[in-house]
Design a protein around this motif. Structure first.
Motif, short mmCIF file in Angstrom:
data_model
loop_
_atom_site.label_atom_id
_atom_site.label_comp_id
_atom_site.label_asym_id
_atom_site.label_seq_id
_atom_site.Cartn_x
_atom_site.Cartn_y
_atom_site.Cartn_z
N PRO A 120 0.80 -1.22 0.00
CA PRO A 120 0.00 0.00 0.00
C PRO A 120 0.84 1.28 0.00
O PRO A 120 0.54 2.22 -0.71
CB PRO A 120 -0.82 -0.11 1.29
CG PRO A 120 -0.80 -1.55 1.65
CD PRO A 120 0.50 -2.08 1.14
N LEU B 63 2.01 2.24 -3.45
CA LEU B 63 0.94 2.80 -4.29
C LEU B 63 0.58 4.20 -3.81
O LEU B 63 0.32 5.09 -4.61
CB LEU B 63 -0.29 1.90 -4.25
CG LEU B 63 -0.24 0.60 -5.06
CD1 LEU B 63 -1.58 -0.12 -4.98
CD2 LEU B 63 0.09 0.87 -6.51
N ASP B 64 0.57 4.40 -2.47
CA ASP B 64 0.31 5.74 -1.93
C ASP B 64 1.28 6.75 -2.54
O ASP B 64 0.88 7.80 -3.04
CB ASP B 64 0.51 5.76 -0.40
CG ASP B 64 -0.65 5.13 0.37
OD1 ASP B 64 -1.48 4.45 -0.27
OD2 ASP B 64 -0.70 5.30 1.60
N PHE C 155 0.85 7.15 -6.58
CA PHE C 155 -0.36 7.89 -6.98
C PHE C 155 -0.26 9.35 -6.53
O PHE C 155 -0.68 10.26 -7.25
CB PHE C 155 -1.63 7.23 -6.41
CG PHE C 155 -2.10 6.03 -7.19
CD1 PHE C 155 -2.24 6.08 -8.57
CD2 PHE C 155 -2.42 4.84 -6.55
CE1 PHE C 155 -2.68 4.97 -9.30
CE2 PHE C 155 -2.86 3.73 -7.26
CZ PHE C 155 -2.99 3.80 -8.63
N ALA C 156 0.31 9.58 -5.35
CA ALA C 156 0.49 10.97 -4.88
C ALA C 156 1.44 11.71 -5.82
O ALA C 156 1.21 12.87 -6.17
CB ALA C 156 1.02 10.99 -3.45
#
Lengths: 117, 117
Positions: free
Chosen positions: B6, B9-10, B13-14
């Motif tokens: 996670p 991906l955090d 995407f940020a």
């Protein structure tokens, strides 16, 4: 390059940059859910979950309906097609650069072989 | 559901949630570039561009090398495969829910026709 609405991509990628928000989208992919149920599922306060839902709603990824005191969440109108297209385009550009690099290495090898003989 | 890291991906995407940072990735997809050149291209201060590059670097999307006083940026090791997989998985879930809804509507129509005859 295909042109996208930058503000829309900003909002959707920002919405996806949080594990809880991605979890909410996965949950809503299976079934609609009230904010109360989502808060319970993700072990959060109602206020915390409401904030996440607002972020997802602004990005068009979630839609909500209030009936009486219950606000139900469901997947929104945006299906991440543009986000997917942006990433895919980037990956292709990337791959083509690596292919170009492979070609340079191949050319150098051939030159070396030619010089060696 | 496939399990992803996670936090990774955090971060990615940020990093993608800003039009300038996406522009930098597109630019680096075409050619490596110094931070100074990137700042000029995107009409930003050097300090502003450095901040964007740090965000991209932490997400693994950009790598930098410093030779003398010049820091050159190039595409990093991450190729957004997991991000793409997450979005694709979500889109499939979404589509299957809409298909299920279509089926309900179809069943209702058939029932109506049967009742009408």
């Amino acid at each position: 390059m295909v042109q996208y609405l930058p503000a829309r991509l900003d909002a959707s990628f920002a919405a996806l940059s949080d594990a809880t928000r991605r979890g909410v989208l996965e949950q809503l992919g299976r079934a609609d859910s009230s904010i109360t149920d989502l808060a319970e599922t993700f072990h959060m306060t109602l206020t915390g979950m409401k904030k996440h839902v607002v972020v997802l709603e602004r990005a068009g990824l979630v839609a909500t309906d209030k009936v009486g005191r219950v606000r139900t969440c469901r997947l929104g109108p945006r299906r991440l097609a543009e986000e997917m297209a942006w990433i895919e385009q980037h990956r292709q550009l990337w791959a083509s650069r690596f292919d170009a690099l492979d070609q340079v290495v191949e050319d150098l090898k051939q030159k070396e072989r030619a010089d060696g003989t």
